[in-house]
Design a protein around this motif. Structure first.
Motif, PDB file in Angstrom:
ATOM      1  N   VAL A   1       0.844  -1.199   0.000  1.00  0.00           N
ATOM      2  CA  VAL A   1       0.000   0.000   0.000  1.00  0.00           C
ATOM      3  C   VAL A   1       0.879   1.248   0.000  1.00  0.00           C
TER       4      VAL A   1
ATOM      5  N   MET B   1      -3.202  -1.406  10.161  1.00  0.00           N
ATOM      6  CA  MET B   1      -3.981  -1.690   8.954  1.00  0.00           C
ATOM      7  C   MET B   1      -5.108  -2.674   9.273  1.00  0.00           C
TER       8      MET B   1
ATOM      9  N   ARG C   1      -7.945  -0.824  10.756  1.00  0.00           N
ATOM     10  CA  ARG C   1      -8.689  -0.090   9.735  1.00  0.00           C
ATOM     11  C   ARG C   1      -9.607  -1.034   8.938  1.00  0.00           C
TER      12      ARG C   1
ATOM     13  N   ALA D   1     -12.517  -1.843  10.917  1.00  0.00           N
ATOM     14  CA  ALA D   1     -13.440  -0.713  11.013  1.00  0.00           C
ATOM     15  C   ALA D   1     -14.364  -0.690   9.795  1.00  0.00           C
ATOM     16  N   VAL D   2     -13.834  -1.067   8.624  1.00  0.00           N
ATOM     17  CA  VAL D   2     -14.706  -1.148   7.441  1.00  0.00           C
ATOM     18  C   VAL D   2     -15.702  -2.300   7.622  1.00  0.00           C
TER      19      VAL D   2
ATOM     20  N   ARG E   1     -10.806  -2.579  -0.247  1.00  0.00           N
ATOM     21  CA  ARG E   1      -9.721  -2.322  -1.196  1.00  0.00           C
ATOM     22  C   ARG E   1      -9.553  -0.820  -1.443  1.00  0.00           C
ATOM     23  N   GLN E   2     -10.690  -0.141  -1.649  1.00  0.00           N
ATOM     24  CA  GLN E   2     -10.633   1.291  -1.929  1.00  0.00           C
ATOM     25  C   GLN E   2     -10.133   2.082  -0.713  1.00  0.00           C
ATOM     26  N   TRP E   3     -10.676   1.794   0.449  1.00  0.00           N
ATOM     27  CA  TRP E   3     -10.373   2.617   1.627  1.00  0.00           C
ATOM     28  C   TRP E   3      -9.007   2.325   2.205  1.00  0.00           C
ATOM     29  N   THR E   4      -8.607   1.066   2.209  1.00  0.00           N
ATOM     30  CA  THR E   4      -7.360   0.712   2.900  1.00  0.00           C
ATOM     31  C   THR E   4      -6.268   0.211   1.959  1.00  0.00           C
ATOM     32  N   GLY E   5      -6.641  -0.139   0.734  1.00  0.00           N
ATOM     33  CA  GLY E   5      -5.665  -0.681  -0.209  1.00  0.00           C
ATOM     34  C   GLY E   5      -5.430  -2.175  -0.046  1.00  0.00           C
TER      35      GLY E   5
ATOM     36  N   ALA F   1     -10.874   5.323   9.146  1.00  0.00           N
ATOM     37  CA  ALA F   1     -10.370   4.059   8.589  1.00  0.00           C
ATOM     38  C   ALA F   1      -9.688   4.282   7.247  1.00  0.00           C
ATOM     39  N   ALA F   2     -10.142   5.303   6.511  1.00  0.00           N
ATOM     40  CA  ALA F   2      -9.662   5.501   5.149  1.00  0.00           C
ATOM     41  C   ALA F   2      -8.686   6.675   5.042  1.00  0.00           C
TER      42      ALA F   2
ATOM     43  N   PHE G   1      -5.186   8.681   5.642  1.00  0.00           N
ATOM     44  CA  PHE G   1      -3.751   8.461   5.828  1.00  0.00           C
ATOM     45  C   PHE G   1      -3.032   9.793   5.668  1.00  0.00           C
TER      46      PHE G   1
ATOM     47  N   ARG H   1      -8.967   8.097   1.296  1.00  0.00           N
ATOM     48  CA  ARG H   1      -9.138   7.151   0.194  1.00  0.00           C
ATOM     49  C   ARG H   1     -10.604   6.822  -0.077  1.00  0.00           C
TER      50      ARG H   1
END
Lengths: 420, 139
Positions: free
Chosen positions: A20, A83, A86, A89-90, A128-132, B46-47, B49, B72
């Motif tokens: 990421v 990570m 995160r 959290a999603v 995928r979008q929010w955290t990669g 969460a998104a 950075f 993101r």
């Protein structure tokens, strides 16, 4: 209502976390090494393709890695932990109940959704979008079947990351094709016993008489059979098998020969165990400490462990640290060079189910407030900035981590840099 | 070394100090809450950075050393400042969509125009929702 359980996990989670923030690793064979840069604990698909195996000692594959331009990284658990938080959290936005099973796997309750597969696809896309982080999702009526589905989702590219075993016919066919050793909870020893009985597929295990499974594989086997038959044995809020234990272990950069140094090390491990327990909302009835010398090194070898049982199951770092120090003293012998030690708690139970002991005269409210403050300070000012008294001092046992990437998401002076 | 804790409250009290000399401060009745700057700039923890910019090509929008709060979860649109990855290199640029494809440019008129190889791979890492700059540099 028919339960639908989703198991979502990060693909090659540690490597994905690294990618990421360092896009140059994309497409390049990449491995992550255990503490002390000892063994391979995570591999990118490219690293798998050139024959690197989980657990390979790095010194044995160093030349292959150099030849193939493999990126070998020290483990960056601060990054992976952040990570993971995160990603979870999603998950919380997609399911009323999320049970974290490990750093990269969580169970989600998808019961009652009109389109669980569509929901799983939306979940993957959002994570995928929010955290990669790329993920795979398995769906099934029990945790064991969700785990099987997740395994198939990972192994079968055509499924595009989501596998649904809710349909009985689809499920039956999938289990008939699956080697019994790939079922969650069937270790190599169980697999050998089952194979000797002629049970080689998950389908055959499902069809086994539960009483026979119990006789051969104990209660675990009986539960497996029932769960494969879509009968729920692991209740939703039950702490899943792997989480019944919690451990923090480390190899030391330099062997420890002084009891005080070891006591400091295990105290800090116990503190970390306490944090993990509290984050998972569980308490430990007992704690054990182990230590050993380098089994391949020169000099006298020694391996020992000690244990303590608490009057009342606890997640209080003060008590865990005191217990760890007591257990470490039991195990310690002068004159050895200890290369590794660890703190383990097993038999974990949800914090709400503790039976208060009359003997344990303590103020639980006070302990909880203290621990909450401890956790908050360590989040705010960095791990280890506030510690239980016994863990302070020299840090001679700090592990080797030569190729650790920056703690991109938790340190202001290590955030990634973008060229303007 | 200061850790970044995105999303946890950083309370700035509306009333800076209390009077502790015998009688209660009349202002105490009006203390309602604390302003939390992180809640202003981090709407989706969460998104979100943090990045740091290096270089002058985005002057005056982004200066060398600015912190970039990158969310993101925002869908990139034309006009956004973004962290993009161009041939594996993270970079801060102005985004425009041209015929459905992302095109990047510099804000600094004195910088050479951004002209990647036509075969360059461009992906958008995240939208820069905020940037942070100290106007009195701290040590």
């Amino acid at each position: 209502m028919r339960p639908v359980i989703a198991l979502s996990d990060g693909n090659c989670f540690y490597v994905s976390c690294e990618r990421v923030f360092d896009p140059r690793l994309e497409g390049r064979p990449t491995v992550v090494l255990s503490s002390n840069d000892g063994n391979i604990i995570a591999r990118s698909p490219e690293a798998k393709a050139i024959g690197l195996k989980m657990g390979d000692p790095y010194f044995k594959v160093r030349e292959l890695c150099a030849r193939e331009r493999v990126a070998a990284l020290s483990s960056n658990y601060v990054l992976y932990g952040d990570m993971s938080r995160r990603v979870n959290a999603v998950y919380e936005r997609f399911a009323p109940e999320v049970v974290v099973y490990s750093i990269d796997e969580s169970f989600l309750d998808f019961t009652g959704l009109a389109d669980p597969v569509g929901h799983a696809r939306a979940l993957r896309a959002t994570v995928r979008q929010w955290t990669g982080i790329p993920t795979c999702v398995g769906l099934g009526p029990t945790k064991t079947l969700a785990k099987v589905a997740n395994h198939l989702a990972k192994r079968t590219p055509a499924l595009d990351g989501v596998c649904d075993l809710s349909d009985p016919q689809v499920r039956a066919a999938a289990l008939d094709d699956l080697p019994v050793g790939d079922v969650w909870g069937v270790g190599p020893a169980y697999a050998a016993r089952l194979t000797a009985m002629g049970v080689t597929t998950a389908g055959q295990l499902r069809d086994l008489d539960p009483r026979q499974a119990r006789a051969v594989l104990s209660v675990v086997g009986e539960r497996l059979v029932l769960e494969l038959r879509a009968q729920t044995c692991l209740s939703w809020d039950e702490v899943p098998a792997g989480r019944k234990g919690c451990a923090v272990t480390r190899s030391f950069g330099q062997p420890i020969t002084d009891l005080d140094d070891l006591l400091q090390a295990v105290a800090s491990f116990a503190s970390r165990v306490g944090e993990k327990l509290r984050r998972n909302g569980v308490v430990a009835p007992r704690l054990s400490v182990f230590m050993h010398t380098n089994p391949f090194g020169a000099g006298p070898h020694h391996s020992a462990s000690g244990a303590v049982t608490f009057l009342e199951a606890t997640a209080d770092s003060t008590e865990l640290v005191a217990g760890a120090r007591q257990a470490a003293r039991q195990a310690w012998r002068d004159g050895y060079r200890y290369s590794k030690a660890g703190v383990l708690c097993e038999g974990l139970i949800p914090a709400g189910q503790v039976q208060a002991s009359l003997l344990a005269a303590k103020d639980p409210g006070r302990s909880e407030r203290l621990m909450a403050a401890l956790d908050a300070s360590n989040r705010r000012f960095g791990r280890g900035s506030v510690v239980i008294g016994a863990t302070t001092g020299r840090t001679r046992w700090t592990q080797k981590a030569e190729w650790r990437t920056p703690r991109y998401t938790t340190r202001l002076d290590e955030v990634p840099v973008a060229r303007a | 070394m200061r850790p970044v804790v995105i999303g946890l409250p950083l309370p700035l009290p509306l009333v800076g100090f209390r009077i502790c000399c015998g009688f209660p401060s009349p202002a105490d009745d009006w203390i309602e809450d604390a302003i939390d700057v992180s809640r202003l700039v981090v709407t989706n923890p969460a998104a979100t950075f943090l990045w740091r910019a290096s270089g002058d090509c985005m002057t005056p929008t982004i200066l060398d050393g600015d912190y970039l709060v990158c969310d993101r979860s925002l869908a990139p649109v034309s006009g956004d400042v973004v962290v993009a990855v161009v041939d594996s290199e993270p970079t801060v640029k102005r985004l425009a969509y041209v015929a459905g494809r992302p095109a990047l440019s510099h804000d600094n008129p004195l910088s050479p125009p951004f002209a990647p190889d036509p075969h360059s791979e461009i992906s958008i890492w995240g939208v820069v929702a905020w940037s942070l700059r100290a106007h009195r540099p701290t040590r």
